[in-house]
Design a protein around this motif. Structure first.
Motif, PDB file in Angstrom:
ATOM      1  N   ARG A   1       0.820  -1.208   0.000  1.00  0.00           N
ATOM      2  CA  ARG A   1       0.000   0.000   0.000  1.00  0.00           C
ATOM      3  C   ARG A   1       0.857   1.263   0.000  1.00  0.00           C
ATOM      4  O   ARG A   1       1.807   1.385   0.768  1.00  0.00           O
ATOM      5  CB  ARG A   1      -0.939   0.018   1.211  1.00  0.00           C
ATOM      6  N   THR A   2       0.507   2.188  -0.857  1.00  0.00           N
ATOM      7  CA  THR A   2       1.151   3.496  -0.865  1.00  0.00           C
ATOM      8  C   THR A   2       0.058   4.529  -0.719  1.00  0.00           C
ATOM      9  O   THR A   2      -0.985   4.422  -1.360  1.00  0.00           O
ATOM     10  CB  THR A   2       1.890   3.718  -2.193  1.00  0.00           C
ATOM     11  N   ASN A   3       0.260   5.489   0.146  1.00  0.00           N
ATOM     12  CA  ASN A   3      -0.770   6.512   0.257  1.00  0.00           C
ATOM     13  C   ASN A   3      -0.178   7.909   0.362  1.00  0.00           C
ATOM     14  O   ASN A   3       0.851   8.126   0.986  1.00  0.00           O
ATOM     15  CB  ASN A   3      -1.688   6.236   1.458  1.00  0.00           C
ATOM     16  N   ALA A   4      -0.841   8.810  -0.321  1.00  0.00           N
ATOM     17  CA  ALA A   4      -0.534  10.238  -0.171  1.00  0.00           C
ATOM     18  C   ALA A   4      -1.828  10.838   0.338  1.00  0.00           C
ATOM     19  O   ALA A   4      -2.701  11.199  -0.434  1.00  0.00           O
ATOM     20  CB  ALA A   4      -0.129  10.835  -1.514  1.00  0.00           C
ATOM     21  N   GLY A   5      -1.977  10.866   1.640  1.00  0.00           N
ATOM     22  CA  GLY A   5      -3.261  11.237   2.228  1.00  0.00           C
ATOM     23  C   GLY A   5      -4.184  10.029   2.275  1.00  0.00           C
ATOM     24  O   GLY A   5      -3.867   8.946   1.769  1.00  0.00           O
ATOM     25  N   MET A   6      -5.345  10.227   2.919  1.00  0.00           N
ATOM     26  CA  MET A   6      -6.266   9.117   3.120  1.00  0.00           C
ATOM     27  C   MET A   6      -7.011   8.753   1.857  1.00  0.00           C
ATOM     28  O   MET A   6      -7.539   7.657   1.723  1.00  0.00           O
ATOM     29  CB  MET A   6      -7.300   9.491   4.190  1.00  0.00           C
ATOM     30  N   ASP A   7      -7.103   9.681   0.907  1.00  0.00           N
ATOM     31  CA  ASP A   7      -7.937   9.437  -0.266  1.00  0.00           C
ATOM     32  C   ASP A   7      -7.112   9.262  -1.525  1.00  0.00           C
ATOM     33  O   ASP A   7      -7.591   9.413  -2.637  1.00  0.00           O
ATOM     34  CB  ASP A   7      -8.951  10.569  -0.443  1.00  0.00           C
TER      35      ASP A   7
ATOM     36  N   ILE B   1      -4.846   6.299  -2.374  1.00  0.00           N
ATOM     37  CA  ILE B   1      -4.239   5.024  -2.006  1.00  0.00           C
ATOM     38  C   ILE B   1      -3.964   4.211  -3.260  1.00  0.00           C
ATOM     39  O   ILE B   1      -4.817   4.111  -4.129  1.00  0.00           O
ATOM     40  CB  ILE B   1      -5.191   4.254  -1.061  1.00  0.00           C
ATOM     41  N   SER B   2      -2.765   3.671  -3.361  1.00  0.00           N
ATOM     42  CA  SER B   2      -2.437   2.863  -4.532  1.00  0.00           C
ATOM     43  C   SER B   2      -1.707   1.603  -4.098  1.00  0.00           C
ATOM     44  O   SER B   2      -1.253   1.492  -2.967  1.00  0.00           O
ATOM     45  CB  SER B   2      -1.516   3.634  -5.478  1.00  0.00           C
ATOM     46  N   THR B   3      -1.607   0.681  -5.044  1.00  0.00           N
ATOM     47  CA  THR B   3      -0.854  -0.543  -4.790  1.00  0.00           C
ATOM     48  C   THR B   3       0.454  -0.493  -5.571  1.00  0.00           C
ATOM     49  O   THR B   3       0.445  -0.312  -6.790  1.00  0.00           O
ATOM     50  CB  THR B   3      -1.682  -1.769  -5.221  1.00  0.00           C
ATOM     51  N   PHE B   4       1.569  -0.565  -4.859  1.00  0.00           N
ATOM     52  CA  PHE B   4       2.878  -0.582  -5.493  1.00  0.00           C
ATOM     53  C   PHE B   4       3.708  -1.697  -4.882  1.00  0.00           C
ATOM     54  O   PHE B   4       3.707  -1.864  -3.662  1.00  0.00           O
ATOM     55  CB  PHE B   4       3.617   0.759  -5.274  1.00  0.00           C
ATOM     56  N   LYS B   5       4.399  -2.401  -5.724  1.00  0.00           N
ATOM     57  CA  LYS B   5       5.298  -3.442  -5.237  1.00  0.00           C
ATOM     58  C   LYS B   5       6.491  -2.780  -4.569  1.00  0.00           C
ATOM     59  O   LYS B   5       7.074  -1.838  -5.100  1.00  0.00           O
ATOM     60  CB  LYS B   5       5.764  -4.261  -6.442  1.00  0.00           C
ATOM     61  N   LYS B   6       6.823  -3.255  -3.357  1.00  0.00           N
ATOM     62  CA  LYS B   6       7.957  -2.668  -2.643  1.00  0.00           C
ATOM     63  C   LYS B   6       9.130  -3.631  -2.557  1.00  0.00           C
ATOM     64  O   LYS B   6      10.081  -3.393  -1.832  1.00  0.00           O
ATOM     65  CB  LYS B   6       7.518  -2.259  -1.235  1.00  0.00           C
ATOM     66  N   MET B   7       8.990  -4.764  -3.251  1.00  0.00           N
ATOM     67  CA  MET B   7      10.034  -5.773  -3.198  1.00  0.00           C
ATOM     68  C   MET B   7      10.600  -5.973  -4.605  1.00  0.00           C
ATOM     69  O   MET B   7       9.852  -6.173  -5.556  1.00  0.00           O
ATOM     70  CB  MET B   7       9.437  -7.094  -2.684  1.00  0.00           C
TER      71      MET B   7
ATOM     72  N   SER C   1      -4.299  -2.644  12.718  1.00  0.00           N
ATOM     73  CA  SER C   1      -4.133  -1.428  13.513  1.00  0.00           C
ATOM     74  C   SER C   1      -3.908  -0.175  12.681  1.00  0.00           C
ATOM     75  O   SER C   1      -4.099   0.928  13.162  1.00  0.00           O
ATOM     76  CB  SER C   1      -2.945  -1.581  14.483  1.00  0.00           C
ATOM     77  N   ASN C   2      -3.465  -0.334  11.440  1.00  0.00           N
ATOM     78  CA  ASN C   2      -3.048   0.846  10.695  1.00  0.00           C
ATOM     79  C   ASN C   2      -3.495   0.780   9.239  1.00  0.00           C
ATOM     80  O   ASN C   2      -3.104  -0.119   8.503  1.00  0.00           O
ATOM     81  CB  ASN C   2      -1.525   0.980  10.775  1.00  0.00           C
ATOM     82  N   LEU C   3      -4.303   1.745   8.837  1.00  0.00           N
ATOM     83  CA  LEU C   3      -4.875   1.756   7.487  1.00  0.00           C
ATOM     84  C   LEU C   3      -3.841   1.955   6.395  1.00  0.00           C
ATOM     85  O   LEU C   3      -4.104   1.656   5.237  1.00  0.00           O
ATOM     86  CB  LEU C   3      -5.897   2.894   7.374  1.00  0.00           C
ATOM     87  N   SER C   4      -2.665   2.471   6.753  1.00  0.00           N
ATOM     88  CA  SER C   4      -1.687   2.786   5.719  1.00  0.00           C
ATOM     89  C   SER C   4      -0.853   1.575   5.315  1.00  0.00           C
ATOM     90  O   SER C   4       0.051   1.679   4.503  1.00  0.00           O
ATOM     91  CB  SER C   4      -0.770   3.922   6.173  1.00  0.00           C
ATOM     92  N   VAL C   5      -1.143   0.418   5.921  1.00  0.00           N
ATOM     93  CA  VAL C   5      -0.496  -0.831   5.522  1.00  0.00           C
ATOM     94  C   VAL C   5      -1.595  -1.724   4.962  1.00  0.00           C
ATOM     95  O   VAL C   5      -2.634  -1.890   5.608  1.00  0.00           O
ATOM     96  CB  VAL C   5       0.190  -1.511   6.725  1.00  0.00           C
ATOM     97  N   GLY C   6      -1.398  -2.277   3.754  1.00  0.00           N
ATOM     98  CA  GLY C   6      -2.505  -3.003   3.128  1.00  0.00           C
ATOM     99  C   GLY C   6      -2.095  -4.220   2.322  1.00  0.00           C
ATOM    100  O   GLY C   6      -0.948  -4.348   1.892  1.00  0.00           O
TER     101      GLY C   6
END
Lengths: 243, 243
Positions: free
Chosen positions: B20-26, B28-34, B187-192
């Motif tokens: 999950r990648t987010n710039a603010g709450m609204d 949100i995108s999916t990006f590979k981090k590996m 616990s945390n919306l910024s991890v998805g």
């Protein structure tokens, strides 16, 4: 840093705070972060604080001093007509202290920031629990959000989310808080023993239980050791990755 | 935010990252981090990233481009003589990207910050695992600190501290990582979801297992539901507060 939790159950309000204050790694002290104002039979108010120690001490000192003053134009913590007016008084005091700490005319510097959990009950109303932000505004707990954490909140949150139920007894709630604090203590050096525990039973209008829990507390040791083992057993009970 | 863990066990290196990648709450995108660079039989290198997406993408793109370039004065990721030289190359690339992002002559702005976990094995040496700071310097895992986390690390740390053992099998390690990620996700919306899982078996010099784990993954659901219940059982198994 700090870790404090205020939790609402059907039976009343439960509070727990640690006592470590640090300014850097080599300047560690023990300070009580839980303060109580009590008028037995009429009201009890509990305040826990996190953040800049000078700010939180100034807020507590001001509230305390004004409560004791015989004549004072300021509102007194033991004379507010409702918990809502009590938390407003706290919020105003926070703003007053921050304004005095910050350079004149400038926006409040985050360096002086502090946050608070305030809970209590005044005769004629149910117990209420609030969290006060560094800006002096605040929110109240609801059925959906029955607890507040301030300070180093993340390590100890998952277990509260999963195990909290509002019908819990005091004995179960203390166990839950100790597990949450133990996870935090094991992960972060800035949170330290002893812990302060306080229970306000609904409609008792006096402190129901007040206890300081240190390293040699037998029950704390049972929970700390027992939780490590219980977690390992829980972990082992899940099936391994099949792929 | 992000959550990535790189973990060293006797059998090799295990990596897991969210997407999950987010710039603010609204936003949100999916990006590979590996990211994986592989020369089967000779070396495998795995890189996970947290922080500013523009920075991490720039670092990965530069490393990738230079590795593929036929002639280039820059060192190539698949030609470094050791893992130590590999992590130095990464650190230098991070510094290069930050320097380009920040206004000329100024100190690197924390806004552009990124941190990385790099692990892998090159023929002739054991597997090695590193964490790279936003400044481009880095540390290596040891027996005492056999894992690194980057991003939203706190929620998922207590279970790793308590349940990790270096003799774990891959199946147990994946279970541990999924429990740690599940606590963070809850616990945390910024991890998805979905999560990326990768295993480098010692001396295999190729990717041993690579899997994307989504919401409908049967094993993930077993762990997520099972862990809630197992935690509740573990919690119930401890004695209630006697006082």
């Amino acid at each position: 840093m700090t870790y404090c939790v205020g939790l609402k159950i059907d039976r009343g309000l439960v509070f727990m705070s640690d006592t470590r204050t640090n300014a850097g790694m080599d300047s560690i002290s023990t300070f009580k972060k839980m303060h109580v104002w009590e008028q037995p039979g009429e009201r009890v108010i509990v305040l826990m604080s996190a953040g800049n120690l000078a700010t939180t001490q100034a807020v507590v000192s001001l509230l305390d001093e004004r409560t004791k003053a015989v004549t004072d134009r300021h509102e007194k913590l033991l004379e507010t007509p409702s918990m809502y007016q009590t938390v407003r008084l706290l919020g105003d005091t926070v703003k007053e202290v921050i304004a005095q700490s910050s350079p004149a005319g400038e926006k409040a510097d985050s360096y002086f920031n502090a946050s608070f959990i305030l809970g209590g009950q005044i005769k004629g109303s149910p117990p209420r629990l609030f969290m006060i932000y560094p800006e002096g505004n605040f929110i109240e707990s609801t059925e959906d959000t029955p607890f507040f954490q301030i300070g180093e909140t993340k390590y100890g949150k998952p277990i509260i989310i999963r195990a909290y139920e509002k019908t819990m007894s005091l004995a179960e709630t203390v166990k839950l808080l100790l597990v949450s604090f133990d996870s935090t203590l094991k992960s972060n050096l800035s949170v330290g023993l002893p812990l302060d525990l306080l229970f306000l039973e609904q409609d008792a209008f006096q402190v129901g239980l007040k206890k300081r829990i240190g390293q040699d507390d037998q029950y704390y040791r049972t929970i700390s050791d027992g939780w490590s083992n219980a977690l390992k057993t829980a972990f082992a009970s899940l099936p391994d990755f099949p792929g």
